[in-house]
Write an enzyme that holds these catalytic residues in place. Structure first.
Site, PDB file in Angstrom:
ATOM      1  N   ASP A  92       0.927  -1.106   0.150  1.00 20.83           N
ATOM      2  CA  ASP A  92       0.115   0.157  -0.129  1.00 20.83           C
ATOM      3  C   ASP A  92       0.859   1.090  -0.015  1.00 20.83           C
ATOM      4  OD1 ASP A  92      -1.840   2.156   0.899  1.00 20.83           O
ATOM      5  OD2 ASP A  92      -3.408   0.412   1.129  1.00 20.83           O
ATOM      6  N   ASN A 102      -4.154   6.944   0.841  1.00 17.11           N
ATOM      7  CA  ASN A 102      -5.432   7.087   1.284  1.00 17.11           C
ATOM      8  C   ASN A 102      -5.979   6.189   2.598  1.00 17.11           C
ATOM      9  OD1 ASN A 102      -8.108   8.456   1.495  1.00 17.11           O
ATOM     10  ND2 ASN A 102      -9.134   6.704   0.580  1.00 17.11           N
ATOM     11  N   SER A 125     -16.899  -2.307  -9.290  1.00 15.19           N
ATOM     12  CA  SER A 125     -17.921  -1.849  -8.674  1.00 15.19           C
ATOM     13  C   SER A 125     -19.228  -1.813  -9.399  1.00 15.19           C
ATOM     14  CB  SER A 125     -17.711  -0.183  -8.561  1.00 15.19           C
ATOM     15  OG  SER A 125     -18.659   0.541  -8.145  1.00 15.19           O
ATOM     16  N   TYR A 171     -14.038   7.992 -12.454  1.00 13.92           N
ATOM     17  CA  TYR A 171     -13.791   6.758 -11.626  1.00 13.92           C
ATOM     18  C   TYR A 171     -14.490   5.426 -12.212  1.00 13.92           C
ATOM     19  CZ  TYR A 171     -14.546   3.492  -7.737  1.00 13.92           C
ATOM     20  OH  TYR A 171     -14.542   2.604  -7.284  1.00 13.92           O
ATOM     21  N   LYS A 226     -12.949   1.694 -13.701  1.00 14.79           N
ATOM     22  CA  LYS A 226     -13.393   0.312 -13.431  1.00 14.79           C
ATOM     23  C   LYS A 226     -13.605  -0.420 -14.591  1.00 14.79           C
ATOM     24  CE  LYS A 226     -12.367   0.441  -8.972  1.00 14.79           C
ATOM     25  NZ  LYS A 226     -11.295  -0.250  -8.436  1.00 14.79           N
ATOM     26  N   ASN A 272     -17.559  11.824   1.065  1.00 17.08           N
ATOM     27  CA  ASN A 272     -18.421  11.669   0.015  1.00 17.08           C
ATOM     28  C   ASN A 272     -19.568  10.881   0.056  1.00 17.08           C
ATOM     29  OD1 ASN A 272     -16.418  13.165  -1.967  1.00 17.08           O
ATOM     30  ND2 ASN A 272     -15.315  11.160  -1.673  1.00 17.08           N
ATOM     31  N   LEU A 329     -22.498   8.252   1.867  1.00 15.02           N
ATOM     32  CA  LEU A 329     -23.652   8.440   2.859  1.00 15.02           C
ATOM     33  C   LEU A 329     -23.280   8.183   4.397  1.00 15.02           C
ATOM     34  CD1 LEU A 329     -26.441   9.482   3.426  1.00 15.02           C
ATOM     35  CD2 LEU A 329     -27.031   7.092   3.037  1.00 15.02           C
ATOM     36  N   ARG A 383     -30.093   2.441  -2.279  1.00 15.54           N
ATOM     37  CA  ARG A 383     -28.807   1.505  -2.512  1.00 15.54           C
ATOM     38  C   ARG A 383     -28.766   0.184  -1.737  1.00 15.54           C
ATOM     39  NH1 ARG A 383     -28.995   5.432  -5.397  1.00 15.54           N
ATOM     40  NH2 ARG A 383     -27.515   6.762  -5.995  1.00 15.54           N
ATOM     41  N   ARG A 440     -27.965  15.371  -6.073  1.00 19.10           N
ATOM     42  CA  ARG A 440     -26.510  15.343  -6.470  1.00 19.10           C
ATOM     43  C   ARG A 440     -26.250  14.882  -8.048  1.00 19.10           C
ATOM     44  NH1 ARG A 440     -22.538  11.710  -2.891  1.00 19.10           N
ATOM     45  NH2 ARG A 440     -23.691  10.247  -3.897  1.00 19.10           N
TER      46      ARG A 440
HETATM   47  P1  NAD Z   1      -9.585   2.865   0.240  1.00 14.35           P
HETATM   48  O1  NAD Z   1      -8.991   4.105  -0.264  1.00 14.35           O
HETATM   49  O2  NAD Z   1      -9.737   2.898   1.668  1.00 14.35           O
HETATM   50  O3  NAD Z   1      -8.422   1.495  -0.248  1.00 14.35           O
HETATM   51  C1  NAD Z   1      -7.714   1.839  -1.112  1.00 14.35           C
HETATM   52  C2  NAD Z   1      -6.206   1.434  -0.848  1.00 14.35           C
HETATM   53  O4  NAD Z   1      -5.065   1.652  -1.761  1.00 14.35           O
HETATM   54  C3  NAD Z   1      -5.415   2.720   0.175  1.00 14.35           C
HETATM   55  O5  NAD Z   1      -4.985   2.250   1.316  1.00 14.35           O
HETATM   56  C4  NAD Z   1      -4.635   3.453  -0.543  1.00 14.35           C
HETATM   57  O6  NAD Z   1      -3.685   4.175   0.227  1.00 14.35           O
HETATM   58  C5  NAD Z   1      -4.117   2.320  -1.688  1.00 14.35           C
HETATM   59  N1  NAD Z   1      -3.683   2.873  -2.956  1.00 14.35           N
HETATM   60  C6  NAD Z   1      -4.382   3.464  -3.694  1.00 14.35           C
HETATM   61  N2  NAD Z   1      -3.549   3.919  -4.751  1.00 14.35           N
HETATM   62  C7  NAD Z   1      -2.562   3.133  -4.589  1.00 14.35           C
HETATM   63  C8  NAD Z   1      -1.274   2.760  -5.573  1.00 14.35           C
HETATM   64  N3  NAD Z   1      -1.014   3.246  -6.650  1.00 14.35           N
HETATM   65  N4  NAD Z   1      -0.378   2.044  -4.971  1.00 14.35           N
HETATM   66  C9  NAD Z   1      -0.580   1.351  -3.928  1.00 14.35           C
HETATM   67  N5  NAD Z   1      -1.484   1.576  -3.082  1.00 14.35           N
HETATM   68  C10 NAD Z   1      -2.415   2.488  -3.381  1.00 14.35           C
HETATM   69  O7  NAD Z   1     -10.694   2.510  -0.514  1.00 14.35           O
HETATM   70  P2  NAD Z   1     -11.722   1.137  -0.170  1.00 14.35           P
HETATM   71  O8  NAD Z   1     -13.084   1.815  -0.082  1.00 14.35           O
HETATM   72  O9  NAD Z   1     -11.065  -0.061   0.533  1.00 14.35           O
HETATM   73  O10 NAD Z   1     -11.746   0.507  -1.699  1.00 14.35           O
HETATM   74  C11 NAD Z   1     -10.919  -0.649  -2.317  1.00 14.35           C
HETATM   75  C12 NAD Z   1     -11.350  -0.926  -3.741  1.00 14.35           C
HETATM   76  O11 NAD Z   1     -12.387  -1.196  -3.807  1.00 14.35           O
HETATM   77  C13 NAD Z   1     -11.015   0.285  -4.537  1.00 14.35           C
HETATM   78  O12 NAD Z   1     -10.435  -0.214  -5.690  1.00 14.35           O
HETATM   79  C14 NAD Z   1     -12.288   0.962  -4.832  1.00 14.35           C
HETATM   80  O13 NAD Z   1     -12.274   1.503  -6.078  1.00 14.35           O
HETATM   81  C15 NAD Z   1     -12.990  -0.369  -4.898  1.00 14.35           C
HETATM   82  N6  NAD Z   1     -14.590  -0.026  -4.435  1.00 14.35           N
HETATM   83  C16 NAD Z   1     -14.736   0.481  -3.439  1.00 14.35           C
HETATM   84  C17 NAD Z   1     -16.135   0.878  -2.966  1.00 14.35           C
HETATM   85  C18 NAD Z   1     -16.496   1.616  -2.005  1.00 14.35           C
HETATM   86  O14 NAD Z   1     -17.580   2.374  -1.879  1.00 14.35           O
HETATM   87  N7  NAD Z   1     -15.664   1.746  -0.946  1.00 14.35           N
HETATM   88  C19 NAD Z   1     -17.117   0.368  -3.963  1.00 14.35           C
HETATM   89  C20 NAD Z   1     -16.798  -0.312  -5.082  1.00 14.35           C
HETATM   90  C21 NAD Z   1     -15.423  -0.538  -5.376  1.00 14.35           C
HETATM   91  C1  WQD Z   2     -25.578   6.824  -1.345  1.00 14.29           C
HETATM   92  C2  WQD Z   2     -26.903   7.540  -1.390  1.00 14.29           C
HETATM   93  C3  WQD Z   2     -26.862   9.709  -2.229  1.00 14.29           C
HETATM   94  C4  WQD Z   2     -24.111  11.292   0.619  1.00 14.29           C
HETATM   95  C5  WQD Z   2     -20.655   5.664  -4.480  1.00 14.29           C
HETATM   96  C6  WQD Z   2     -20.188   5.748  -5.775  1.00 14.29           C
HETATM   97  C7  WQD Z   2     -19.863   4.276  -6.354  1.00 14.29           C
HETATM   98  C8  WQD Z   2     -19.317   3.291  -5.138  1.00 14.29           C
HETATM   99  C9  WQD Z   2     -20.020   3.428  -3.906  1.00 14.29           C
HETATM  100  C10 WQD Z   2     -17.106   2.810  -5.501  1.00 14.29           C
HETATM  101  C11 WQD Z   2     -27.195   8.378  -2.487  1.00 14.29           C
HETATM  102  C12 WQD Z   2     -27.139   9.897  -0.774  1.00 14.29           C
HETATM  103  C13 WQD Z   2     -25.077  10.575   0.143  1.00 14.29           C
HETATM  104  C14 WQD Z   2     -24.695  12.563   1.283  1.00 14.29           C
HETATM  105  C15 WQD Z   2     -26.769  11.853   0.540  1.00 14.29           C
HETATM  106  N1  WQD Z   2     -18.028   3.405  -4.994  1.00 14.29           N
HETATM  107  N2  WQD Z   2     -26.198  10.958  -0.027  1.00 14.29           N
HETATM  108  N3  WQD Z   2     -26.139  12.463   1.397  1.00 14.29           N
HETATM  109  O1  WQD Z   2     -23.517   7.445  -4.730  1.00 14.29           O
HETATM  110  O2  WQD Z   2     -24.356   4.977  -4.261  1.00 14.29           O
HETATM  111  O3  WQD Z   2     -22.070   5.096  -4.927  1.00 14.29           O
HETATM  112  O4  WQD Z   2     -19.980   4.967  -3.579  1.00 14.29           O
HETATM  113  O5  WQD Z   2     -17.124   2.429  -6.406  1.00 14.29           O
HETATM  114  O6  WQD Z   2     -19.023   4.102  -7.484  1.00 14.29           O
HETATM  115  O7  WQD Z   2     -20.702   6.328  -6.723  1.00 14.29           O
HETATM  116  O8  WQD Z   2     -22.967   6.095  -2.777  1.00 14.29           O
HETATM  117  O9  WQD Z   2     -22.677   6.760  -0.503  1.00 14.29           O
HETATM  118  O10 WQD Z   2     -22.291   8.426  -2.050  1.00 14.29           O
HETATM  119  O11 WQD Z   2     -24.516   7.728  -1.800  1.00 14.29           O
HETATM  120  O12 WQD Z   2     -28.045  12.027   0.484  1.00 14.29           O
HETATM  121  O13 WQD Z   2     -24.265  13.383   1.969  1.00 14.29           O
HETATM  122  O14 WQD Z   2     -26.826   8.501  -0.081  1.00 14.29           O
HETATM  123  O15 WQD Z   2     -27.280  10.665  -3.117  1.00 14.29           O
HETATM  124  O16 WQD Z   2     -28.588   8.399  -2.958  1.00 14.29           O
HETATM  125  P1  WQD Z   2     -23.139   6.030  -4.127  1.00 14.29           P
HETATM  126  P2  WQD Z   2     -23.031   7.502  -1.669  1.00 14.29           P
END
Ligand code: NAD
Ligand code: WQD
Length: 338
Positions: free
Chosen positions: A31, A35, A124, A149, A153, A198, A200, A231, A292
């Site tokens: 890592d 972040n 995602s 973003y 993916k 960002n 919810l 969601r 949004r």
């Molecule tokens: P996160 O930011 O907490 O974890 C990602 C980790 O990757 C972090 O620790 C960051 O420091 C590390 N990182 C980023 N770029 C890097 C690089 N170039 N080299 C080495 N390390 C690096 O995010 P998360 O919520 O744990 O998400 C993990 C994965 O799941 C991500 O790929 C994200 O896109 C995907 N994902 C997350 C969500 C969500 O809502 N949390 C939903 C769908 C998919």
């Molecule tokens: C959920 C609901 C908002 C914040 C995002 C990415 C998606 C995935 C997960 C990585 C929605 C509402 C939110 C706030 C609100 N990430 N909301 N007030 O948008 O479903 O998905 O995160 O892959 O790619 O787009 O998740 O948690 O932002 O929002 O009313 O302050 O909550 O409008 O209906 P989302 P979210």
């Protein structure tokens, strides 16, 4: 033999490290901490009583990655590393494509060099865009993404499909997460967003702990049960266990495997807020704001394919999600810096 976890210090990665260690796997974490915090790894070690080889390195740095592959016998890679903030991705798209797309390609190159062909990728539900119907099954169209973003993916998914089609040695599992929330039940690890959240759930949690004044509910005029966005929230420990199931199921199984990891249940913004109010024992201020940009009304998974193929099912309720988030947030109001 070890499983390499890229992004293992992050939110989903750290929870997955625990579940893998508890299932008997050896792991190695890479890592760059862009972040996340080293403290998350220390807490995972404390919770599991195991020490984890950790490399502060960037997946885009082939020299550093080569050292990792030389030092450990890697059998598979779970690839979480990447950037994930939708809004930020519209401001710095090149950085997103570089981290998420180029980063994955460079990782795959090092894997090939060391004859490691098993990769589990964090995709995602965003790849489905605005779905024509819910619940969403894996065979529904992808690609109509609405931001850099999401496109990063989708591009990685397509890239891995092409690589898989060109060479049957590769074993790729694409896991399409819905909305991961919650924390480990210990309250020791959880989501620690930098700056204004960002998403919810972390936003509500910061209102509950007094760090934010009120929740802005983005729109109450959607065609949903109460007008707010719906969601599929999935507990991060269920999600982490989904990774263990995917790795085990496809350990010796070249090809391309794609799964929705969701709960199958849609919850509205106001339902999540009410559940959180119960968990923290107080009412939380909110105001209705305009929609949004880029948001969709409703998105939830049909998780039945994952259930059948992986013998895995998300079982934790919304109440468990909000209880666990509150335990983490109230015990660590400033995240890992507390
Ligand atoms: P996160 O930011 O907490 O974890 C990602 C980790 O990757 C972090 O620790 C960051 O420091 C590390 N990182 C980023 N770029 C890097 C690089 N170039 N080299 C080495 N390390 C690096 O995010 P998360 O919520 O744990 O998400 C993990 C994965 O799941 C991500 O790929 C994200 O896109 C995907 N994902 C997350 C969500 C969500 O809502 N949390 C939903 C769908 C998919
Ligand atoms: C959920 C609901 C908002 C914040 C995002 C990415 C998606 C995935 C997960 C990585 C929605 C509402 C939110 C706030 C609100 N990430 N909301 N007030 O948008 O479903 O998905 O995160 O892959 O790619 O787009 O998740 O948690 O932002 O929002 O009313 O302050 O909550 O409008 O209906 P989302 P979210």
């Amino acid at each position: 033999m070890s499983i390499l976890i890229t992004g293992g210090a992050g939110y989903i990665g750290s929870h997955t490290c625990i579940e893998l260690l508890e299932s008997g796997f050896d792991i190695v974490v890479v890592d760059n901490l862009c972040n996340s915090s080293r403290e998350a790894m220390k807490r995972v070690e404390a919770l599991t009583g195991k020490s984890i080889p950790f490399y502060e390195a960037d997946i885009r740095n082939p020299e550093a990655m080569t050292e990792v592959f030389k030092a450990h016998q890697i059998e598979a890679v779970i690839h979480f590393a990447g950037l994930k903030a939708v809004g930020e991705s519209t401001r710095i798209p090149r950085t997103y494509y570089d981290n998420n797309v180029t980063g994955t390609l460079k990782l795959v190159e090092v894997m090939e060099q060391f004859n490691v062909h098993h990769l589990v990728f964090s995709s995602s539900a965003t790849v489905y865009g605005d779905p024509a119907i819910v619940p969403i099954t894996e065979d529904m169209p992808t690609g109509a993404t609405t931001n850099p973003y999401g496109r990063s993916k989708y591009i990685v998914e397509e890239m891995l499909k092409d690589i898989s089609a060109s060479d049957n040695k590769w074993n790729f599992t694409l896991l399409r997460y819905f909305n991961p929330v919650g924390s480990h039940e210990s309250g020791q690890i959880g989501e620690d967003p930098k700056g204004i959240p960002n998403n919810l759930m972390p936003f509500i949690a910061q209102v509950a702990v007094g760090k934010r004044e009120q929740l802005s509910v983005f729109g109450d005029d959607y065609d949903t049960k109460d007008g707010t966005g719906v969601r599929d929230y999935i507990h991060v420990v269920d999600l982490a266990q989904g990774h263990v199931a995917a790795v085990k199921t496809h350990q010796q199984d070249a090809g391309l495997h794609i799964y929705n990891l969701g709960s199958g249940t849609g919850s509205s913004v106001l339902e999540m807020l009410q559940a959180f109010e119960k968990s923290c024992g107080k009412s939380l201020p909110y105001s209705i704001q305009p929609r949004r940009p880029g948001d969709i009304a409703e998105c939830y998974a049909d998780p039945s394919f994952a259930e059948k193929a992986l013998s895995w099912k998300a079982s934790r309720t919304v109440e468990t999600m909000t209880d666990d988030t509150w335990r983490w947030q109230s015990g660590n109001p400033n995240g890992y810096e507390s």
